[in-house]
Design a protein around this motif. Structure first.
Motif, short mmCIF file in Angstrom:
data_model
loop_
_atom_site.label_atom_id
_atom_site.label_comp_id
_atom_site.label_asym_id
_atom_site.label_seq_id
_atom_site.Cartn_x
_atom_site.Cartn_y
_atom_site.Cartn_z
N VAL A 205 -7.95 -2.32 -7.02
CA VAL A 205 -7.03 -2.55 -5.91
C VAL A 205 -6.09 -3.69 -6.26
O VAL A 205 -6.40 -4.53 -7.10
CB VAL A 205 -7.75 -2.85 -4.58
N GLU A 209 -3.75 -5.28 -1.22
CA GLU A 209 -4.69 -4.32 -0.65
C GLU A 209 -6.03 -4.97 -0.35
O GLU A 209 -6.66 -4.68 0.67
CB GLU A 209 -4.84 -3.14 -1.61
N TYR A 247 -11.95 0.11 0.68
CA TYR A 247 -11.07 1.26 0.92
C TYR A 247 -10.92 1.67 2.38
O TYR A 247 -9.79 1.80 2.86
CB TYR A 247 -11.51 2.44 0.04
N LEU A 251 -7.46 0.82 4.23
CA LEU A 251 -6.64 1.84 4.89
C LEU A 251 -6.31 1.43 6.31
O LEU A 251 -5.16 1.53 6.76
CB LEU A 251 -7.38 3.18 4.88
N ARG A 285 0.25 4.65 -2.82
CA ARG A 285 -0.95 3.82 -2.80
C ARG A 285 -1.80 4.10 -1.57
O ARG A 285 -3.03 4.14 -1.65
CB ARG A 285 -0.57 2.34 -2.84
N ILE A 289 -5.71 5.35 -1.50
CA ILE A 289 -6.73 4.65 -0.72
C ILE A 289 -7.42 5.60 0.25
O ILE A 289 -8.64 5.52 0.46
CB ILE A 289 -6.11 3.43 -0.02
N GLU A 292 -9.93 7.54 -1.87
CA GLU A 292 -11.06 6.70 -2.26
C GLU A 292 -11.97 6.44 -1.06
O GLU A 292 -13.19 6.41 -1.18
CB GLU A 292 -10.56 5.38 -2.84
#
Length: 358
Positions: A205, A209, A247, A251, A285, A289, A292
């Motif tokens: 990351v 993030e 993750y 998000l 990106r 995410i 993931e």
């Protein structure tokens, strides 16, 4: 006994989840918020009163979204919903105090956020959270939010098994709030220095993030839910932490920053989506995410529930009225929703409806 064997099993599909949201979560969250709003309205200090009331007026959805975790164990919702609402209300109140603050003092921000660390440790005494600011008279509002969290946590049968993981996430949250609210010319350097202490653990990351992920309360709420199970497996807290951070948590907050870009530019506030090179890079990106988050949550018990959380996050944020007022964000929203499963569309429609009835 695991959650799946309790009288009310974890919802397996969006219809059963939304049914519980309407039946339990919405009315009980709003009842809790009415109480805390009444407490806020009695604050003697005008600035503290304004920020407390504003935080509940503009961020009610944070409490509703967090309390969805209580829908996975309705028999314990009388503990989980007051806990989640009180904890999220502390978070939103302090965010307002720091964002719209009369202070830029990191010592003040650290002192305020000690309340969140105390809230998740029932053995911890209360502290003077306003020790480093002029505004102090809140009629016991913040102390009582902390005590409500502590009292609820004492009733969670397996909390000792998740306490360390919860405290780590709360500690990271507090760090973020300190570094991102100090003087503008110091913020980025402080955040990058902080990231340097953690980047070896999260090589896939970017720094923005990671920082975004630390701003989420979802990992904490999932751990609260897990600790409502008697006989929780000793390794479950670690597995939840690994699945949610960075993750699912990342998000959550990147979507929040995505829709707040125009507002943050106007207010001069730091926005972690602004560190991507372009809007195309942003959507790429966020899409990574999302995938993931899904992959890692599939390793947990009841993966369908966690998938619904992820789809619900996309629907909740991309249905926000702020999206329609920002052309670039609207374009990203369409790309992220392109080819959406019907579940995400179902949650989107319900998110719009809940906003209209708020």
């Amino acid at each position: 006994m695991s959650l799946v064997n309790q009288s009310a099993a974890v919802p397996r599909g969006p219809f059963s989840l939304i049914s519980r949201v309407y039946r339990y979560v919405l009315p009980e969250v709003r009842e809790q918020l009415r109480y805390w709003r009444g407490r806020a309205e009695s604050m003697p200090d005008a600035e503290l009163r304004k920020q407390a009331i504003d935080s509940m007026t503009t961020k009610e959805f944070h409490c509703i979204g967090g309390a969805v975790y209580a829908a996975a164990n309705p028999s314990m919702r009388h503990i989980l919903i007051p806990l989640i609402v009180a904890f999220q209300t502390i978070s939103d109140y302090l965010d307002n105090l720091c964002d719209r603050s009369t202070s830029l003092d990191p010592v003040d921000f650290r002192s305020l956020h000690q309340s969140m660390l105390d809230a998740v440790d029932p053995a911890e005494p209360l502290h003077d959270y306003y020790a480093h600011r002029e505004e102090r008279e809140d009629a016991g509002y913040l102390n009582d939010l902390v005590k409500t969290c502590q009292a609820s946590i004492r009733l969670l049968p397996s909390y000792p098994l998740v306490a360390s993981a919860v405290r780590e996430l709360v500690g990271l949250y507090a760090d973020l709030q300190v570094y991102k609210h100090i003087r503008k010319d110091l913020r980025e350097a402080a955040l990058l220095s902080w990231w340097s202490q953690h980047q070896d653990r999260f090589p896939n990351v970017q720094w923005n993030e990671f920082a975004a992920a630390t701003g989420s309360t979802l990992g904490m709420f999932m751990l609260f839910l897990a600790s409502s199970e008697p006989g929780l497996a000793s390794d479950k807290a670690e597995r939840i932490h690994a699945a949610y951070f960075p993750y699912v948590c990342g998000l959550h907050i990147l979507l929040d920053y995505l829709i707040d870009q125009e507002e943050d530019r106007a207010g001069g506030d730091l926005n972690f989506c602004s560190y991507y090179d372009s809007m195309d890079a942003t959507v790429e990106r966020i899409a990574v995410i999302v995938e993931e988050a899904k992959l890692r949550s599939d390793s947990l018990e009841h993966p369908a529930f966690h998938r619904m959380i992820i789809e619900g996050l996309l629907a909740l944020y991309l249905s926000d009225p702020k999206v329609s007022r920002q052309e670039e964000v609207k374009r990203i929203s369409k790309r992220l929703m392109k080819g959406s499963p019907w579940m995400r569309l179902f949650f989107l429609v319900n998110s719009v409806w809940i906003r209209r009835t708020s």
